[in-house]
Design an enzyme around this catalytic site. Structure first.
Site, short mmCIF file in Angstrom:
data_model
loop_
_atom_site.label_atom_id
_atom_site.label_comp_id
_atom_site.label_asym_id
_atom_site.label_seq_id
_atom_site.Cartn_x
_atom_site.Cartn_y
_atom_site.Cartn_z
N ARG A 261 0.84 -1.20 0.00
CA ARG A 261 0.00 0.00 0.00
C ARG A 261 0.87 1.24 0.00
O ARG A 261 1.79 1.38 0.80
CB ARG A 261 -0.90 0.01 1.24
CG ARG A 261 -1.71 1.30 1.44
CD ARG A 261 -3.05 1.22 0.76
NE ARG A 261 -3.78 2.48 0.76
CZ ARG A 261 -4.64 2.86 1.69
NH1 ARG A 261 -4.88 2.11 2.73
NH2 ARG A 261 -5.28 4.02 1.56
N ARG B 91 -7.20 -0.98 -2.95
CA ARG B 91 -5.99 -1.07 -2.14
C ARG B 91 -5.72 -2.50 -1.71
O ARG B 91 -6.64 -3.28 -1.55
CB ARG B 91 -6.07 -0.15 -0.93
CG ARG B 91 -7.22 -0.47 -0.01
CD ARG B 91 -7.63 0.69 0.81
NE ARG B 91 -8.42 1.58 -0.01
CZ ARG B 91 -9.29 2.45 0.44
NH1 ARG B 91 -9.47 2.58 1.72
NH2 ARG B 91 -9.99 3.21 -0.35
N ASP C 211 -7.13 1.19 9.63
CA ASP C 211 -7.52 2.47 10.24
C ASP C 211 -7.67 2.31 11.74
O ASP C 211 -8.37 1.41 12.21
CB ASP C 211 -8.86 2.96 9.67
CG ASP C 211 -8.74 3.46 8.24
OD1 ASP C 211 -7.67 3.97 7.88
OD2 ASP C 211 -9.73 3.35 7.50
#
Length: 157
Positions: free
Chosen positions: A85, A96, A101
């Protein structure tokens, strides 16, 4: 130790293989950052925003860690990079190999140029709330003062 909640997503193959294999490998790597205490099922979800891309596979994980939020974020980004990534290139919300996150870190509220806690859009995203509510339905969002289960129920389809 604090408990951090992390969203995982992938829709392109990586050197680990398929998106499912990538998420399996990423979960194993999360265990290097502390103690993995929960991991959701995988959920196939349609892309949000940029629609011309493959379906995503999403999950959530709970990690007990001694790392401070900023250090944890740096380690998450390093894991993303190790799976190919590159956040500096590509389409916003595009395909991706891996997306990690940091959603929540205990009940910490934090705003820096690099990190905002809780994640600013988590309460608007079914692909985040569904797996998060699976592993922590009674977890309270520190700003909204609602549980993950409540946020998911209130989310408009």
């Amino acid at each position: 130790m604090k408990t951090a909640y992390i969203a995982l997503g992938a829709n392109l193959p990586s050197q680990a293989g398929t998106p499912r294999q990538t998420l399996d490998a990423a979960v194993a790597r999360l265990g290097e950052l502390g103690t993995l205490v929960a991991h959701s099922s995988y959920y196939a979800t349609d892309p949000v925003g940029y629609a011309d891309q493959p379906t995503f596979l999403n999950a959530a994980a709970a990690l007990q860690t001694d790392l401070e939020p900023e250090a944890l974020l740096e380690r998450l980004l390093a894991i993303e990079r190790s799976f190919g990534r590159d956040r500096s290139h590509g389409i916003l919300n595009g395909p991706r190999t891996l997306d990690l996150d940091l959603l929540l870190y205990g009940d910490r509220i934090l705003t820096t140029p690099a990190l905002q806690l809780p994640h600013p859009r988590m309460a608007e995203r079914a692909f985040v709330l569904i797996p998060l509510a699976e592993i922590a339905p009674d977890l309270i969002h520190p700003l909204l003062q609602k549980s993950m289960k409540q946020l998911l129920q209130e989310l408009k389809p």
